[in-house]
Design an enzyme around this catalytic site. Structure first.
Site, PDB file in Angstrom:
ATOM      1  NE  ARG A  97      92.276 -29.521  -9.985  1.00  0.00           N
ATOM      2  CZ  ARG A  97      93.024 -28.482 -10.336  1.00  0.00           C
ATOM      3  NH1 ARG A  97      94.340 -28.524 -10.300  1.00  0.00           N
ATOM      4  NH2 ARG A  97      92.457 -27.351 -10.731  1.00  0.00           N
ATOM      5  CB  SER A  98      95.808 -26.362  -6.948  1.00  0.00           C
ATOM      6  OG  SER A  98      96.242 -25.585  -7.991  1.00  0.00           O
ATOM      7  CB  ILE A 170     105.679 -21.252  -8.189  1.00  0.00           C
ATOM      8  CG1 ILE A 170     106.465 -20.585  -9.329  1.00  0.00           C
ATOM      9  CG2 ILE A 170     105.987 -22.748  -8.075  1.00  0.00           C
ATOM     10  CD1 ILE A 170     106.077 -21.025 -10.745  1.00  0.00           C
ATOM     11  CB  CYS A 246     104.938 -31.988 -16.654  1.00  0.00           C
ATOM     12  SG  CYS A 246     106.645 -32.491 -16.645  1.00  0.00           S
ATOM     13  CG  LEU A 247     102.457 -27.890 -18.770  1.00  0.00           C
ATOM     14  CD1 LEU A 247     102.377 -26.619 -19.603  1.00  0.00           C
ATOM     15  CD2 LEU A 247     102.211 -27.561 -17.312  1.00  0.00           C
ATOM     16  CB  ALA A 250      99.018 -30.866 -14.705  1.00  0.00           C
ATOM     17  CG  MET A 345      69.917 -20.446 -10.213  1.00  0.00           C
ATOM     18  SD  MET A 345      69.763 -22.178 -10.644  1.00  0.00           S
ATOM     19  CE  MET A 345      68.284 -22.636  -9.759  1.00  0.00           C
ATOM     20  CG  LEU A 346      72.210 -20.455  -3.592  1.00  0.00           C
ATOM     21  CD1 LEU A 346      72.195 -21.345  -4.839  1.00  0.00           C
ATOM     22  CD2 LEU A 346      73.328 -20.858  -2.672  1.00  0.00           C
ATOM     23  CD  GLU A 371      98.647 -27.330 -15.288  1.00  0.00           C
ATOM     24  OE1 GLU A 371      99.119 -27.641 -16.395  1.00  0.00           O
ATOM     25  OE2 GLU A 371      99.065 -27.774 -14.217  1.00  0.00           O
TER      26      GLU A 371
HETATM   27  P1  TGC Z   1     106.088 -25.430 -29.757  1.00  0.00           P
HETATM   28  O1  TGC Z   1     107.103 -25.018 -30.798  1.00  0.00           O
HETATM   29  O2  TGC Z   1     104.689 -25.692 -30.176  1.00  0.00           O
HETATM   30  O3  TGC Z   1     106.627 -26.715 -28.984  1.00  0.00           O
HETATM   31  C1  TGC Z   1     107.954 -26.813 -28.505  1.00  0.00           C
HETATM   32  C2  TGC Z   1     108.298 -28.276 -28.445  1.00  0.00           C
HETATM   33  O4  TGC Z   1     107.459 -28.931 -27.483  1.00  0.00           O
HETATM   34  C3  TGC Z   1     106.703 -29.964 -28.130  1.00  0.00           C
HETATM   35  N1  TGC Z   1     105.403 -29.972 -27.502  1.00  0.00           N
HETATM   36  C4  TGC Z   1     105.033 -30.876 -26.605  1.00  0.00           C
HETATM   37  N2  TGC Z   1     105.653 -31.957 -26.134  1.00  0.00           N
HETATM   38  C5  TGC Z   1     105.022 -32.705 -25.213  1.00  0.00           C
HETATM   39  N3  TGC Z   1     103.804 -32.387 -24.757  1.00  0.00           N
HETATM   40  C6  TGC Z   1     103.148 -31.294 -25.186  1.00  0.00           C
HETATM   41  N4  TGC Z   1     101.954 -30.961 -24.672  1.00  0.00           N
HETATM   42  C7  TGC Z   1     103.758 -30.474 -26.165  1.00  0.00           C
HETATM   43  N5  TGC Z   1     103.405 -29.342 -26.806  1.00  0.00           N
HETATM   44  C8  TGC Z   1     104.429 -29.048 -27.623  1.00  0.00           C
HETATM   45  C9  TGC Z   1     106.675 -29.571 -29.585  1.00  0.00           C
HETATM   46  O5  TGC Z   1     106.455 -30.694 -30.398  1.00  0.00           O
HETATM   47  C10 TGC Z   1     108.056 -29.000 -29.760  1.00  0.00           C
HETATM   48  O6  TGC Z   1     108.973 -30.075 -29.815  1.00  0.00           O
HETATM   49  P2  TGC Z   1     110.311 -29.953 -30.752  1.00  0.00           P
HETATM   50  O7  TGC Z   1     110.951 -31.285 -30.582  1.00  0.00           O
HETATM   51  O8  TGC Z   1     109.786 -29.687 -32.129  1.00  0.00           O
HETATM   52  O9  TGC Z   1     111.094 -28.815 -30.176  1.00  0.00           O
HETATM   53  O10 TGC Z   1     106.150 -24.358 -28.595  1.00  0.00           O
HETATM   54  P3  TGC Z   1     105.705 -22.844 -28.574  1.00  0.00           P
HETATM   55  O11 TGC Z   1     106.826 -22.083 -27.947  1.00  0.00           O
HETATM   56  O12 TGC Z   1     105.214 -22.402 -29.926  1.00  0.00           O
HETATM   57  O13 TGC Z   1     104.503 -22.836 -27.540  1.00  0.00           O
HETATM   58  C11 TGC Z   1     103.330 -23.543 -27.770  1.00  0.00           C
HETATM   59  C12 TGC Z   1     102.326 -23.276 -26.634  1.00  0.00           C
HETATM   60  C13 TGC Z   1     101.885 -21.816 -26.616  1.00  0.00           C
HETATM   61  C14 TGC Z   1     101.124 -24.155 -26.898  1.00  0.00           C
HETATM   62  C15 TGC Z   1     102.947 -23.661 -25.266  1.00  0.00           C
HETATM   63  O14 TGC Z   1     104.027 -22.879 -24.956  1.00  0.00           O
HETATM   64  C16 TGC Z   1     101.961 -23.613 -24.134  1.00  0.00           C
HETATM   65  O15 TGC Z   1     101.283 -24.600 -23.870  1.00  0.00           O
HETATM   66  N6  TGC Z   1     101.857 -22.453 -23.391  1.00  0.00           N
HETATM   67  C17 TGC Z   1     101.057 -22.375 -22.182  1.00  0.00           C
HETATM   68  C18 TGC Z   1     101.971 -22.371 -20.985  1.00  0.00           C
HETATM   69  C19 TGC Z   1     101.388 -23.112 -19.835  1.00  0.00           C
HETATM   70  O16 TGC Z   1     100.456 -23.896 -19.931  1.00  0.00           O
HETATM   71  N7  TGC Z   1     101.976 -22.925 -18.675  1.00  0.00           N
HETATM   72  C20 TGC Z   1     101.575 -23.642 -17.507  1.00  0.00           C
HETATM   73  C21 TGC Z   1     102.562 -23.436 -16.374  1.00  0.00           C
HETATM   74  S1  TGC Z   1     102.381 -24.620 -15.076  1.00  0.00           S
HETATM   75  C22 TGC Z   1     100.969 -24.195 -14.322  1.00  0.00           C
HETATM   76  O17 TGC Z   1     100.222 -23.357 -14.705  1.00  0.00           O
HETATM   77  C23 TGC Z   1     100.680 -24.960 -13.112  1.00  0.00           C
HETATM   78  S2  TGC Z   1      99.236 -24.544 -12.317  1.00  0.00           S
HETATM   79  C24 TGC Z   1      99.281 -25.814 -11.254  1.00  0.00           C
HETATM   80  C25 TGC Z   1      98.115 -25.993 -10.377  1.00  0.00           C
HETATM   81  O18 TGC Z   1      98.093 -25.287  -9.335  1.00  0.00           O
HETATM   82  O19 TGC Z   1      97.284 -26.872 -10.675  1.00  0.00           O
HETATM   83  P1  FAD Z   2      99.990 -13.959 -20.223  1.00  0.00           P
HETATM   84  O1  FAD Z   2     100.729 -15.024 -20.938  1.00  0.00           O
HETATM   85  O2  FAD Z   2     100.635 -12.634 -20.064  1.00  0.00           O
HETATM   86  O3  FAD Z   2      98.578 -13.778 -20.929  1.00  0.00           O
HETATM   87  C1  FAD Z   2      97.765 -12.608 -20.745  1.00  0.00           C
HETATM   88  C2  FAD Z   2      96.590 -12.695 -21.705  1.00  0.00           C
HETATM   89  O4  FAD Z   2      97.069 -12.701 -23.066  1.00  0.00           O
HETATM   90  C3  FAD Z   2      95.792 -14.004 -21.537  1.00  0.00           C
HETATM   91  O5  FAD Z   2      94.427 -13.742 -21.705  1.00  0.00           O
HETATM   92  C4  FAD Z   2      96.286 -14.882 -22.676  1.00  0.00           C
HETATM   93  O6  FAD Z   2      95.323 -15.828 -23.103  1.00  0.00           O
HETATM   94  C5  FAD Z   2      96.580 -13.833 -23.749  1.00  0.00           C
HETATM   95  N1  FAD Z   2      97.583 -14.297 -24.708  1.00  0.00           N
HETATM   96  C6  FAD Z   2      98.886 -14.593 -24.471  1.00  0.00           C
HETATM   97  N2  FAD Z   2      99.482 -15.016 -25.592  1.00  0.00           N
HETATM   98  C7  FAD Z   2      98.544 -15.008 -26.559  1.00  0.00           C
HETATM   99  C8  FAD Z   2      98.531 -15.352 -27.938  1.00  0.00           C
HETATM  100  N3  FAD Z   2      99.615 -15.847 -28.555  1.00  0.00           N
HETATM  101  N4  FAD Z   2      97.381 -15.214 -28.623  1.00  0.00           N
HETATM  102  C9  FAD Z   2      96.248 -14.760 -28.011  1.00  0.00           C
HETATM  103  N5  FAD Z   2      96.205 -14.402 -26.723  1.00  0.00           N
HETATM  104  C10 FAD Z   2      97.329 -14.535 -26.004  1.00  0.00           C
HETATM  105  N6  FAD Z   2     102.967 -21.583 -13.335  1.00  0.00           N
HETATM  106  C11 FAD Z   2     103.921 -22.495 -13.031  1.00  0.00           C
HETATM  107  O7  FAD Z   2     104.925 -22.627 -13.725  1.00  0.00           O
HETATM  108  N7  FAD Z   2     103.789 -23.301 -11.934  1.00  0.00           N
HETATM  109  C12 FAD Z   2     102.729 -23.208 -11.096  1.00  0.00           C
HETATM  110  O8  FAD Z   2     102.637 -23.954 -10.114  1.00  0.00           O
HETATM  111  C13 FAD Z   2     101.725 -22.232 -11.385  1.00  0.00           C
HETATM  112  N8  FAD Z   2     100.676 -22.068 -10.528  1.00  0.00           N
HETATM  113  C14 FAD Z   2      99.801 -21.021 -10.740  1.00  0.00           C
HETATM  114  C15 FAD Z   2      98.836 -20.729  -9.769  1.00  0.00           C
HETATM  115  C16 FAD Z   2      97.973 -19.647  -9.946  1.00  0.00           C
HETATM  116  C17 FAD Z   2      96.986 -19.310  -8.882  1.00  0.00           C
HETATM  117  C18 FAD Z   2      98.042 -18.867 -11.128  1.00  0.00           C
HETATM  118  C19 FAD Z   2      97.107 -17.715 -11.357  1.00  0.00           C
HETATM  119  C20 FAD Z   2      98.993 -19.162 -12.076  1.00  0.00           C
HETATM  120  C21 FAD Z   2      99.897 -20.221 -11.904  1.00  0.00           C
HETATM  121  N9  FAD Z   2     100.925 -20.480 -12.814  1.00  0.00           N
HETATM  122  C22 FAD Z   2     101.884 -21.425 -12.546  1.00  0.00           C
HETATM  123  C23 FAD Z   2     101.116 -19.582 -13.953  1.00  0.00           C
HETATM  124  C24 FAD Z   2     100.149 -19.820 -15.101  1.00  0.00           C
HETATM  125  O9  FAD Z   2     100.465 -20.965 -15.812  1.00  0.00           O
HETATM  126  C25 FAD Z   2     100.185 -18.562 -15.985  1.00  0.00           C
HETATM  127  O10 FAD Z   2      99.518 -17.543 -15.270  1.00  0.00           O
HETATM  128  C26 FAD Z   2      99.539 -18.804 -17.339  1.00  0.00           C
HETATM  129  O11 FAD Z   2     100.288 -19.704 -18.118  1.00  0.00           O
HETATM  130  C27 FAD Z   2      99.368 -17.472 -18.121  1.00  0.00           C
HETATM  131  O12 FAD Z   2     100.519 -16.709 -18.097  1.00  0.00           O
HETATM  132  P2  FAD Z   2     100.430 -15.151 -17.685  1.00  0.00           P
HETATM  133  O13 FAD Z   2      99.715 -15.066 -16.394  1.00  0.00           O
HETATM  134  O14 FAD Z   2     101.810 -14.615 -17.747  1.00  0.00           O
HETATM  135  O15 FAD Z   2      99.528 -14.489 -18.785  1.00  0.00           O
END
Ligand code: TGC
Ligand code: FAD
Length: 392
Positions: A97-98, A170, A246-247, A250, A345-346, A371
């Site tokens: 799925r990823s 990534i 994009c997130l 996803a 359970m297993l 994500e």
């Molecule tokens: P913040 O100041 O809240 O927002 C910055 C700007 O972005 C806008 N915004 C969004 N826009 C569209 N969609 C959303 N979901 C949005 N969320 C926020 C917001 O309005 C603002 O716009 P502007 O015009 O005012 O500049 O940003 P922040 O720096 O305080 O961070 C907020 C936070 C912590 C929620 C955000 O950074 C976050 O979601 N962090 C988590 C990072 C994350 O999810 N990384 C994922 C990496 S990709 C991945 O993991 C792929 S795994 C793939 C797989 O294998 O399935």
């Molecule tokens: P950190 O941000 O260092 O977090 C560590 C701990 O601190 C967590 O428990 C978190 O919840 C906590 N924490 C952080 N900030 C706060 C806060 N403000 N308040 C309270 N608690 C907090 N990324 C991509 O870009 N593309 C991909 O394709 C992708 N694929 C991935 C595949 C796998 C298998 C994995 C494991 C990760 C992947 N990621 C990808 C990265 C993923 O999105 C990050 O691992 C995730 O966003 C968390 O970042 P980190 O691992 O640096 O943890």
């Protein structure tokens, strides 16, 4: 692994709310998973290898770009069909799925939504057909939950951009043909760039020693003075909101996907509880085991209802980031709890690869982190209800 006898639980008769197209898409995906994923996935996960041979089949069932319009090679389906597809594929394995989530929502979606017509025509059909696989580079070694701090950057060199930096964790990196990479320009503004394999200075080392998502390849994207043609910049959106947008897509797919993993664990545990005899009775006759099963089906049913309504809102363009966030957090947590209970359970059999539960459980440890972590999603909900961001 044993034969895949999966039957899906539908306690609140949700099937009655699905269209014929939804059911067709779901059932076709389920049949494909039973035939092409279930028989091989355990071995690939044990060997920490991505099953390349399923890419063609994923493309054929429309799992690459389910909601991307057909003129670009996508399946042109609605969001509920997309969700059901992710549910069925994650029922097979979260790593598979990823691969689909990354390809569809993190690579095809930004090219479709933020790219120009030339970029759409150049990349989307090849990605939809599986000829090319993509990756999405947002996370960096020092910026995971806080991607806005990224240091990967590009400079305008007149006839091209010069890209430097590194992305970590990534999915699909080791074999991707293209990567959608988020980097800051000289003013510190975040933009998306399409980087192609073969560009000098671009490497994708694999990340080894994972206990989770072993059938999905993970790696780094490293940029050492990579010359990126100017036409590879996504022109129609910039700022952190671009990758976060994009997130949303996803995370929506993951909310559905997690139900698939949970259903598989529940189905396996239910079947086992009727067959395994201890103290002269099937273990399913004991109250403690019934409690586990009753709680599992209750949580799965609640997640199904939450996600179905979210799908309706998404179809109408009304699903908010916070609503998607709540569903991702709830459903992945629910699936992880169910996987842990089902594993118990297993008994001893639960730790073996004869059953899918331990693999789902370990996979979900990644799903609960990527994500947006479980904690970050809680804070997104907290911000939504209070109006006060508590991230910093
Ligand atoms: P913040 O100041 O809240 O927002 C910055 C700007 O972005 C806008 N915004 C969004 N826009 C569209 N969609 C959303 N979901 C949005 N969320 C926020 C917001 O309005 C603002 O716009 P502007 O015009 O005012 O500049 O940003 P922040 O720096 O305080 O961070 C907020 C936070 C912590 C929620 C955000 O950074 C976050 O979601 N962090 C988590 C990072 C994350 O999810 N990384 C994922 C990496 S990709 C991945 O993991 C792929 S795994 C793939 C797989 O294998 O399935
Ligand atoms: P950190 O941000 O260092 O977090 C560590 C701990 O601190 C967590 O428990 C978190 O919840 C906590 N924490 C952080 N900030 C706060 C806060 N403000 N308040 C309270 N608690 C907090 N990324 C991509 O870009 N593309 C991909 O394709 C992708 N694929 C991935 C595949 C796998 C298998 C994995 C494991 C990760 C992947 N990621 C990808 C990265 C993923 O999105 C990050 O691992 C995730 O966003 C968390 O970042 P980190 O691992 O640096 O943890």
């Amino acid at each position: 692994m044993r034969p895949d006898l999966f039957e899906h639980p539908d306690y609140y008769l949700l099937d009655e709310l699905l269209t014929d197209e939804h059911k067709l898409v779901r059932d076709a995906t389920r049949d494909w998973v039973k035939r092409d994923v279930s028989p091989i996935i355990e071995e690939y996960a044990q060997n920490a290898e991505f099953p390349q041979q399923i890419v063609k089949g994923l493309a054929e069932i429309g799992a690459f770009g389910p909601y991307i319009p057909s003129e670009y090679g996508g399946a042109g389906l609605d969001q509920i069909s997309y969700g059901l597809m992710m549910q069925e594929i994650e029922r097979g394995d979260s790593g598979v799925r990823s691969t689909c989530s990354v390809q569809s929502s993190l690579v095809m979606y930004p090219i479709y939504a933020y790219g120009n017509e030339e970029q759409r025509m150049k990349y989307l059909p090849k990605l939809a057909s599986g000829e090319w696989l993509g990756s999405f580079g947002l996370t960096e070694p020092n910026f995971g939950s806080n991607p806005g701090g990224m240091v990967t950057n590009f400079k305008d060199m007149g006839d091209h951009y010069l890209l430097n930096g590194a992305k970590m964790w990534i999915s699909n990196a080791p074999f991707c043909h293209v990567a959608v990479v988020w980097a800051k320009n000289e003013e510190g503004r975040i933009h998306g760039l399409i980087v192609e394999r073969g560009m000098e200075g671009f490497t994708t080392p694999e990340t080894h020693n994972k206990w989770s998502l072993r059938a999905s390849a993970t790696g780094e994207l490293v940029f050492d003075n990579v010359k990126v043609p100017k036409e590879n910049l996504l022109p129609n959106k910039s700022g952190l909101g671009a990758p976060l947008g994009c997130l949303d897509s996803a995370r929506f797919g993951i909310a559905w996907g997690a139900i698939g993993a949970a259903m598989d664990c529940y189905d396996t545990a239910l079947r086992y509880s009727k067959e395994r005899i201890q103290f002269d009775k099937p273990i399913g006759a004991f109250q403690l085991q019934q409690k586990k099963l009753a709680e599992m089906i209750t949580e799965i049913t609640k997640a199904q209802l939450l996600t179905f309504r979210l799908g309706q809102l998404k179809n109408e363009g009304r699903a908010t980031t916070a609503q998607i966030s709540m569903a991702k957090r709830n459903n992945v947590d629910m699936a992880l709890t169910i996987a842990r209970d089902a594993r118990q359970m297993l008994g001893g059999m639960g730790i073996t690869g004869d059953y899918p539960i331990m693999r789902h459980m370990m996979n979900l440890e990644s799903v609960v982190t990527y994500e947006g972590t479980h904690d970050i999603h809680l804070l997104i909900t907290g911000m939504d209800v209070t109006g006060i961001p508590a991230f910093k």
